[in-house]
Design a protein around this motif. Structure first.
Motif, PDB file in Angstrom:
ATOM      1  N   UNK A   1      -2.851  40.147   9.849  1.00 16.02           N
ATOM      2  CA  UNK A   1      -2.638  38.768  10.281  1.00 16.02           C
ATOM      3  C   UNK A   1      -2.894  37.834   9.096  1.00 16.02           C
ATOM      4  N   UNK A   2      -2.207  36.721   8.957  1.00 19.09           N
ATOM      5  CA  UNK A   2      -1.056  36.330   9.757  1.00 19.09           C
ATOM      6  C   UNK A   2       0.198  37.041   9.253  1.00 19.09           C
ATOM      7  N   UNK A   3       1.044  37.493  10.185  1.00 21.52           N
ATOM      8  CA  UNK A   3       2.243  38.218   9.789  1.00 21.52           C
ATOM      9  C   UNK A   3       3.477  37.411  10.178  1.00 21.52           C
ATOM     10  N   UNK A   4       4.602  37.845   9.615  1.00 22.46           N
ATOM     11  CA  UNK A   4       5.874  37.238   9.916  1.00 22.46           C
ATOM     12  C   UNK A   4       6.361  37.904  11.209  1.00 22.46           C
ATOM     13  N   UNK A   5       6.582  37.160  12.320  1.00 27.57           N
ATOM     14  CA  UNK A   5       6.937  37.821  13.582  1.00 27.57           C
ATOM     15  C   UNK A   5       8.111  38.815  13.485  1.00 27.57           C
TER      16      UNK A   5
ATOM     17  N   UNK B   1      12.237  37.929  23.796  1.00 25.33           N
ATOM     18  CA  UNK B   1      13.522  37.442  23.270  1.00 25.33           C
ATOM     19  C   UNK B   1      14.190  38.492  22.412  1.00 25.33           C
TER      20      UNK B   1
ATOM     21  N   UNK C   1      -7.627  43.164  11.254  1.00 20.27           N
ATOM     22  CA  UNK C   1      -8.312  42.028  10.657  1.00 20.27           C
ATOM     23  C   UNK C   1      -9.147  42.475   9.474  1.00 20.27           C
TER      24      UNK C   1
ATOM     25  N   UNK D   1      -3.677  32.064  22.524  1.00 18.99           N
ATOM     26  CA  UNK D   1      -2.640  31.334  21.769  1.00 18.99           C
ATOM     27  C   UNK D   1      -1.656  32.313  21.124  1.00 18.99           C
ATOM     28  N   UNK D   2      -2.139  33.512  20.801  1.00 23.24           N
ATOM     29  CA  UNK D   2      -1.256  34.505  20.174  1.00 23.24           C
ATOM     30  C   UNK D   2      -0.439  35.247  21.243  1.00 23.24           C
TER      31      UNK D   2
ATOM     32  N   UNK E   1       2.429  33.295  22.906  1.00 22.95           N
ATOM     33  CA  UNK E   1       3.617  32.972  22.105  1.00 22.95           C
ATOM     34  C   UNK E   1       4.313  34.232  21.597  1.00 22.95           C
ATOM     35  N   UNK E   2       3.500  35.266  21.283  1.00 22.68           N
ATOM     36  CA  UNK E   2       4.088  36.500  20.749  1.00 22.68           C
ATOM     37  C   UNK E   2       4.824  37.266  21.851  1.00 22.68           C
TER      38      UNK E   2
ATOM     39  N   UNK F   1     -10.349  43.311  16.102  1.00 20.04           N
ATOM     40  CA  UNK F   1     -11.623  42.745  16.551  1.00 20.04           C
ATOM     41  C   UNK F   1     -11.450  42.060  17.895  1.00 20.04           C
TER      42      UNK F   1
ATOM     43  N   UNK G   1      -6.874  36.543  21.802  1.00 26.77           N
ATOM     44  CA  UNK G   1      -6.480  35.155  21.518  1.00 26.77           C
ATOM     45  C   UNK G   1      -5.288  34.791  22.387  1.00 26.77           C
TER      46      UNK G   1
ATOM     47  N   UNK H   1       6.548  36.066  24.564  1.00 31.77           N
ATOM     48  CA  UNK H   1       7.922  35.577  24.739  1.00 31.77           C
ATOM     49  C   UNK H   1       8.816  35.866  23.534  1.00 31.77           C
ATOM     50  N   UNK H   2       8.223  35.870  22.324  1.00 27.08           N
ATOM     51  CA  UNK H   2       9.030  36.178  21.138  1.00 27.08           C
ATOM     52  C   UNK H   2       9.543  37.616  21.213  1.00 27.08           C
TER      53      UNK H   2
END
Lengths: 302, 239
Positions: free
Chosen positions: B107-111, B28, B86, B17-18, B21-22, B59, B15, B24-25
């Motif tokens: 998922x979904x988890x707290x980053x 950081x 999953x 989208x994941x 974003x994940x 998956x 994914x 760069x998180x």
């Protein structure tokens, strides 16, 4: 198909022989003299045989219709479970992406809008998790060990009393479990799940009643099952809303001010059904609500 | 960690989208991050350059996360792996651990939770040796665990455990010396924190102590850490 053909052989033979005789122009007469008693007995037996056959056919037809209905219900539940699982599956990646996108944003903590988005994404995440749990509960194997519902209920009640006290409120709680002639027999099941079902009923009773109102917890044995009832003298539910209380995510418009996800009673129903039992509800607005769990008794002695 | 540089993470997920974003998180938060879109791409990335830890979805097309773990372990590669699983049934999660993943997160988890899991797994696996979670058999004193047969023995005699009690013992024993919160152990047992109260964990620990004959006052195996959770305090070895 072949058995039908075999059964039709005598009829076919009769017709063919009859035609042969007719074509040969030898249509003679065959007279048999039989005592009336024999005729009556044979006729009676024949009529009974036909009736018995018809009865069996009817029973088979009825039971296949009932099976069809049960299959229909099972198929519907299975489709519903698959829908919940798909919903969870399709929601969790987007929710994960939203949460990591917000977390990746350096200004997330200082932006009030992003804080709202973060909180709502967290709420959505929790809801996805609960729906997944519910879907999994419908199909996952559950433990079958002897469980004492009375001691589970007592433990959950003492937790509820502490929680109410720490919020500065209380309910007038009474608990009645038999001790004579004997205590409640054990049920066969999963103690963790049964404890959750009982906790949901107790929390609901406390949520929808005010301080000082009554909550009564009763248990008894009936027809090979243990019945556990949690009743309250709280606000009650309107008759037209009662059929919906077991539906996932359903919440009464009257309950808007009360915290909740609308999954509590759905869970109670699934837990009861997975244990071969059922859950039922009675309620009147302004008078209170009673929810009963029926769970079959364990065949293994404790 | 590699060359005193930043901890390197290989993030594997199909994914975009994941990963977009994940990554760069995690950067950081001080990690060096590479991204692969499935198991095959991950193996190729690792062949090119190793990393300190793999964080992988389960998956995925072409090669899923489980197969990735199996492939790594088959080649005696003990790079720690966290599966973003999953699957939602606890026995499948435990199976994921059996196959040699070091931890998992649903998922979904707290980053921030992912960051703390990465750090915990790296502390645990700092030795670079074959991790306990990749072993079929574990033992601690006269307690022996046959993880594939899902049987426990004390001094050679079989003990009778419910499947959930076994799963809990398995997890505690393959993560010795670590403090586990009740909430975390609940997720291990149930695969989700769903409504089941953490008292379920206390009940299972009580069952384990009863069956194993472990005295909570002076435990040989399972220690209560007041106000926090539980810890496996015995020395664990694997053949």
């Amino acid at each position: 198909m072949s058995t039908l053909l075999v059964r039709l052989v005598p009829a076919g033979l009769g017709v063919v022989l009859g035609l042969v005789v007719a074509v040969a122009g030898q249509n003679g007469t065959f007279v048999v003299r039989t005592p009336l008693v024999t005729v009556l007995v044979v006729a009676g037996v024949l009529v009974s045989a036909v009736l018995l056959g018809l009865g069996a056919l009817l029973r088979r037809w009825r039971s296949s219709r009932a099976e069809g209905r049960a299959d229909g219900v099972r198929a519907e539940r299975e489709a519903h479970r698959r829908f919940l699982a798909r919903l969870d599956h399709e929601l969790k990646n987007p929710v994960t992406a939203i949460r990591s996108a917000i977390a990746a944003e350096p200004a997330a903590d200082s932006s009030p809008h992003l804080r709202v988005a973060a909180a709502q994404a967290e709420r959505l995440g929790a809801l996805v998790g609960e729906l997944r749990g519910l879907a999994a509960l419908e199909s996952r194997p559950i433990e079958r060990v002897p469980v004492d519902l009375a001691s589970l209920a007592s433990e959950e009640l003492s937790v509820l009393r502490d929680e109410l006290a720490s919020r500065g409120t209380h309910r007038d709680i009474t608990v009645t479990f038999p001790t004579a002639p004997w205590p409640l027999p054990a049920v066969a099941g999963d103690a963790d799940l049964l404890a959750v079902a009982i906790r949901n009923l107790l929390v609901n009773a406390a949520k929808y009643s005010g301080t000082g109102e009554r909550i009564e917890v009763r248990g008894w044995e009936e027809d090979g099952s243990v019945l556990l009832e949690v009743a309250d003298s709280g606000r009650g539910i309107r008759a037209e809303e009662l059929p919906h209380v077991w539906d996932e995510l359903w919440r009464s418009p009257d309950a808007r001010g009360v915290e909740g996800t609308g999954l509590g009673l759905s869970l109670v129903r699934v837990v009861a059904e997975r244990h071969g039992g059922e859950a039922s509800i009675r309620s009147e607005p302004g008078r209170g609500t009673s929810v009963r769990l029926r769970i079959p008794v364990s065949h293994n002695r404790m | 960690m590699s060359d005193g540089a930043r901890t390197s993470v290989l993030l594997v997920d199909d994914e975009e989208a994941i990963t977009s974003t994940l990554a760069p998180y995690l950067e950081r938060n001080g990690f060096e991050v590479r991204v692969a879109e499935d198991g095959i791409a991950a193996l190729a990335a690792l062949a090119e350059r190793s990393c300190d830890i793999v964080v992988s979805d389960v998956l995925m097309p072409r090669m899923d996360g489980r197969e990735l773990v199996r492939q790594l372990r088959r080649t005696e590669s003990w790079t720690p792996v966290i599966l973003l699983t999953k699957v939602d049934e606890s026995f499948e999660r435990v199976a994921a651990l059996d196959e040699g993943a070091d931890d998992y997160l649903g998922k979904p988890f707290d980053p921030p939770e992912l960051v703390s899991r990465i750090r915990a797994v790296l502390r645990r696996t700092a030795s670079g040796r074959r991790p306990l979670s990749a072993s079929d058999r574990l033992s601690s004193g006269d307690l022996q665990l046959d993880r594939t047969g899902r049987r426990a023995r004390i001094a050679g005699g079989a003990v009778d455990l419910t499947p959930k009690a076994f799963a809990l013992l398995d997890y505690l024993m393959s993560h010795p010396g670590e403090l586990h919160t009740r909430e975390h152990l609940l997720a291990v047992l149930w695969g989700f924190e769903f409504a089941v109260t953490t008292r379920a964990v206390d009940h299972r620990v009580a069952e384990l102590r009863r069956v194993l004959g472990d005295d909570p006052g002076s435990p040989r195996w399972i220690e209560t850490v007041a106000g926090h959770g539980y810890r496996f305090c015995g020395e664990v070895s694997h053949p």
